[in-house]
Design a protein around this motif. Structure first.
Motif, PDB file in Angstrom:
ATOM      1  N   MET A   1       0.996  -1.116  -0.001  1.00 31.51           N
ATOM      2  CA  MET A   1      -0.315  -0.115  -0.105  1.00 31.51           C
ATOM      3  C   MET A   1       1.007   1.243  -0.124  1.00 31.51           C
ATOM      4  SD  MET A   1      -2.920   1.025   2.652  1.00 31.51           S
ATOM      5  CE  MET A   1      -4.134  -0.179   2.341  1.00 31.51           C
ATOM      6  N   THR A   2       0.508   2.080  -0.757  1.00 29.01           N
ATOM      7  CA  THR A   2       1.390   3.519  -1.128  1.00 29.01           C
ATOM      8  C   THR A   2       1.087   4.249   0.154  1.00 29.01           C
ATOM      9  OG1 THR A   2       1.764   5.398  -2.422  1.00 29.01           O
ATOM     10  CG2 THR A   2      -0.420   4.604  -2.386  1.00 29.01           C
ATOM     11  N   ARG A   3       2.058   5.103   0.568  1.00 29.36           N
ATOM     12  CA  ARG A   3       1.882   6.046   1.802  1.00 29.36           C
ATOM     13  C   ARG A   3       1.530   7.468   1.157  1.00 29.36           C
ATOM     14  NH1 ARG A   3       6.946   7.978   5.749  1.00 29.36           N
ATOM     15  NH2 ARG A   3       5.769   9.729   6.672  1.00 29.36           N
TER      16      ARG A   3
ATOM     17  N   ALA B   1      -7.805   8.446  -0.686  1.00 28.58           N
ATOM     18  CA  ALA B   1      -6.938   7.181  -0.628  1.00 28.58           C
ATOM     19  C   ALA B   1      -7.632   6.174  -1.048  1.00 28.58           C
ATOM     20  CB  ALA B   1      -6.662   6.972   1.057  1.00 28.58           C
TER      21      ALA B   1
ATOM     22  N   GLU C   1      -5.930   3.655  -3.961  1.00 31.24           N
ATOM     23  CA  GLU C   1      -5.560   2.350  -3.749  1.00 31.24           C
ATOM     24  C   GLU C   1      -6.180   1.438  -4.833  1.00 31.24           C
ATOM     25  OE1 GLU C   1      -2.722   0.144  -2.241  1.00 31.24           O
ATOM     26  OE2 GLU C   1      -3.134   2.115  -1.444  1.00 31.24           O
ATOM     27  N   SER C   2      -7.651   1.762  -5.223  1.00 30.55           N
ATOM     28  CA  SER C   2      -8.276   0.951  -6.396  1.00 30.55           C
ATOM     29  C   SER C   2      -7.609   1.183  -7.626  1.00 30.55           C
ATOM     30  CB  SER C   2      -9.801   1.182  -6.221  1.00 30.55           C
ATOM     31  OG  SER C   2     -10.352   1.315  -4.884  1.00 30.55           O
TER      32      SER C   2
ATOM     33  N   ASP D   1      -4.347  -0.815  -7.581  1.00 29.40           N
ATOM     34  CA  ASP D   1      -4.553  -2.218  -7.721  1.00 29.40           C
ATOM     35  C   ASP D   1      -4.805  -2.944  -8.967  1.00 29.40           C
ATOM     36  OD1 ASP D   1      -4.195  -2.325  -4.870  1.00 29.40           O
ATOM     37  OD2 ASP D   1      -6.153  -2.586  -4.290  1.00 29.40           O
TER      38      ASP D   1
ATOM     39  N   SER E   1       2.387  -0.504  -7.163  1.00 32.91           N
ATOM     40  CA  SER E   1       2.449   0.217  -5.690  1.00 32.91           C
ATOM     41  C   SER E   1       3.761   1.039  -5.440  1.00 32.91           C
ATOM     42  CB  SER E   1       2.274  -0.905  -4.596  1.00 32.91           C
ATOM     43  OG  SER E   1       2.116  -0.225  -3.227  1.00 32.91           O
TER      44      SER E   1
ATOM     45  N   SER F   1       2.989   8.492  -2.344  1.00 32.65           N
ATOM     46  CA  SER F   1       2.054   9.353  -3.378  1.00 32.65           C
ATOM     47  C   SER F   1       1.849  10.677  -2.724  1.00 32.65           C
ATOM     48  CB  SER F   1       0.803   8.622  -3.590  1.00 32.65           C
ATOM     49  OG  SER F   1       0.813   7.349  -4.161  1.00 32.65           O
TER      50      SER F   1
END
Length: 293
Positions: A1-3, A271, A275-276, A279, A284, A288
């Motif tokens: 997951m990107t931060r 967010a 994330e979607s 994906d 990833s 971001s």
């Protein structure tokens, strides 16, 4: 997951060098983004190094002139490494022959005339009509403000029947020029591949441009190890995919090419939407940010 981060300064202490994209990140093709300029200046003032890593199809000297004309100050960067640099090296090595057809605008003629010293003794590259060519060098549409890749279907079909390879000097598909989205050489090369032709790529996300950037960085005495480099840009399939492929951390600038996908505020990506979206692309980025700041 990107931060998702709010500022480069949130993470910059962990890196010595930025591989920073230009279009959509530092400028929009017409004017620089003031916050991005200030961020790069601050990173350098703190001892960091900035390599402007761009898929511009022209050698770095022409990119430098463009940045000067646009008003990007010299203290915002250390080195410029372009897709044009890497592709030019391939051309002089004979990747598509010595007689080439140039598919691109006159503004890109420096690709052929600005010959680096290391290639001065190489056999001459001659631009010829398509029917006399051994290969194609594509730097973009002849008129990127009005043309699309489909305008070149007949040309590409003829090239395919001759078995010509196409050297793509800019793998980008599109960029935003001010408020207008325009096609790049990568879109023409992608169409040629789709038609069964063979395209050769040297800019992001492909290894040659990163190899060249590391060599030039090391030549200045700087640390070119992966764990000291952060690659950033707004192109998920170029800047981010390329950085991930090279094993370096990445910072996705969401407010560029794909900005409308992440909610109404380009400065604050949603967010969940982000994330979607990531994906779906099975990518990833490490971090971001809405805009480089």
């Amino acid at each position: 997951m990107t931060r998702i981060i709010q500022s480069l300064s949130d993470v910059s202490d962990g890196y010595e060098t930025l591989f920073c994209d230009l279009w959509g990140c530092l400028h929009n093709g017409r004017a620089p983004f003031p916050a991005a300029v200030a961020t790069l200046q601050s990173f350098r003032a703190g001892g960091g190094h900035v390599v402007l890593l761009t898929n511009a199809p022209r050698p770095n000297g022409f990119v430098e002139t463009q940045l000067d004309r646009m008003g990007v100050p010299r203290d915002a960067w250390d080195l410029i490494v372009s897709s044009g640099d890497a592709a030019q090296a391939a051309m002089f090595s004979g990747a598509v022959g010595r007689k080439v057809y140039h598919l691109g605008p006159e503004k890109d003629l420096g690709f052929f005339t600005d010959i680096p010293a290391e290639f001065a003794d190489e056999p001459e590259i001659v631009r010829v009509p398509l029917d006399a060519a051994e290969g194609i060098v594509c730097t973009g549409p002849f008129n990127d403000l009005t043309e699309t890749p489909e305008d070149y279907r007949a040309t590409l079909l003829y090239a395919k029947t001759k078995g010509l390879k196409l050297l793509c000097s800019n793998p980008d598909l599109v960029v935003d020029y001010g408020d207008k989205r325009i096609y790049c050489a990568g879109a023409i090369a992608a169409l040629y591949d789709e038609m069964g032709g063979e395209s050769l790529y040297y800019g992001k996300p492909h290894p040659p441009i990163y190899d060249l950037a590391r060599r030039r960085l090391a030549a200045t005495g700087q640390d070119a190890r992966n764990d000291r480099i952060l690659a950033l840009g707004d192109g998920i399939n170029t800047d981010i995919q390329g950085g991930i492929g090279e094993g370096v951390d990445t910072l996705f600038v969401t407010g560029g090419l794909a900005g409308e996908a992440f909610g109404p505020d380009v400065e604050a990506p949603d967010a969940g939407l982000l994330e979607s979206w990531l994906d779906e692309r099975q990518l990833s980025p490490t971090y971001s940010i809405g805009r480089l700041r």
